[in-house]
Design a protein around this motif. Structure first.
Motif, PDB file in Angstrom:
ATOM      1  N   CYS A 168       0.808  -1.219   0.000  1.00 51.87           N
ATOM      2  CA  CYS A 168       0.000   0.000   0.000  1.00 51.87           C
ATOM      3  C   CYS A 168       0.843   1.272   0.000  1.00 51.87           C
ATOM      4  N   MET A 169       2.118   1.149  -0.319  1.00 52.08           N
ATOM      5  CA  MET A 169       2.956   2.345  -0.371  1.00 52.08           C
ATOM      6  C   MET A 169       2.491   3.264  -1.501  1.00 52.08           C
ATOM      7  N   TYR A 173     -10.476   2.984  -5.740  1.00 54.73           N
ATOM      8  CA  TYR A 173     -10.890   2.310  -4.513  1.00 54.73           C
ATOM      9  C   TYR A 173     -11.345   0.874  -4.756  1.00 54.73           C
ATOM     10  N   GLU A 174     -11.864   0.578  -5.936  1.00 52.43           N
ATOM     11  CA  GLU A 174     -12.266  -0.801  -6.242  1.00 52.43           C
ATOM     12  C   GLU A 174     -11.040  -1.712  -6.264  1.00 52.43           C
ATOM     13  N   MET A 175      -9.995  -1.286  -6.950  1.00 51.66           N
ATOM     14  CA  MET A 175      -8.753  -2.061  -7.009  1.00 51.66           C
ATOM     15  C   MET A 175      -8.106  -2.127  -5.625  1.00 51.66           C
ATOM     16  N   VAL A 211      -6.533  -5.097  -0.604  1.00 50.01           N
ATOM     17  CA  VAL A 211      -6.630  -5.262   0.847  1.00 50.01           C
ATOM     18  C   VAL A 211      -7.219  -6.633   1.186  1.00 50.01           C
ATOM     19  N   ASP A 212      -8.211  -7.072   0.425  1.00 44.56           N
ATOM     20  CA  ASP A 212      -8.806  -8.388   0.657  1.00 44.56           C
ATOM     21  C   ASP A 212      -7.823  -9.509   0.350  1.00 44.56           C
ATOM     22  N   PHE A 270      -4.503  -9.455   0.563  1.00 43.42           N
ATOM     23  CA  PHE A 270      -3.338  -9.476   1.444  1.00 43.42           C
ATOM     24  C   PHE A 270      -3.406 -10.587   2.484  1.00 43.42           C
ATOM     25  N   PRO A 271      -4.475 -10.721   3.287  1.00 42.90           N
ATOM     26  CA  PRO A 271      -4.514 -11.828   4.252  1.00 42.90           C
ATOM     27  C   PRO A 271      -4.694 -13.195   3.585  1.00 42.90           C
ATOM     28  N   GLU A 272      -5.331 -13.229   2.407  1.00 36.84           N
ATOM     29  CA  GLU A 272      -5.525 -14.485   1.707  1.00 36.84           C
ATOM     30  C   GLU A 272      -4.190 -15.102   1.273  1.00 36.84           C
ATOM     31  N   THR A 273      -3.193 -14.271   1.055  1.00 37.34           N
ATOM     32  CA  THR A 273      -1.877 -14.747   0.609  1.00 37.34           C
ATOM     33  C   THR A 273      -0.903 -14.878   1.765  1.00 37.34           C
ATOM     34  N   GLY A 274      -1.408 -14.890   2.986  1.00 41.42           N
ATOM     35  CA  GLY A 274      -0.533 -15.071   4.141  1.00 41.42           C
ATOM     36  C   GLY A 274       0.213 -13.812   4.518  1.00 41.42           C
ATOM     37  N   PHE A 275      -0.354 -12.651   4.215  1.00 39.45           N
ATOM     38  CA  PHE A 275       0.261 -11.364   4.541  1.00 39.45           C
ATOM     39  C   PHE A 275       1.595 -11.175   3.861  1.00 39.45           C
ATOM     40  N   ASN A 276       1.774 -11.774   2.690  1.00 43.90           N
ATOM     41  CA  ASN A 276       3.007 -11.643   1.915  1.00 43.90           C
ATOM     42  C   ASN A 276       2.744 -10.839   0.659  1.00 43.90           C
TER      43      ASN A 276
END
Length: 45
Positions: A17-18, A29-31, A36-37, A39-45
């Protein structure tokens, strides 16, 4: 909390998000919501 669960997580708290995705002269905002959705799905990587 057992910190071992984080051993395989890269230390990247920003989640890409830089630089926010832009559309025209404004934040897309759609992208950004999809990013954001994802990010956690990929293990915060």
């Amino acid at each position: 909390m057992d910190m071992d669960i984080f051993q395989n997580v890269k230390k990247n708290p920003g989640g890409g998000c830089m630089r926010l995705p832009m559309k025209g002269g404004a934040v897309d905002y759609e992208m950004f919501s999809r990013m954001v959705d994802r990010f956690p799905e990929t293990g915060f990587n």
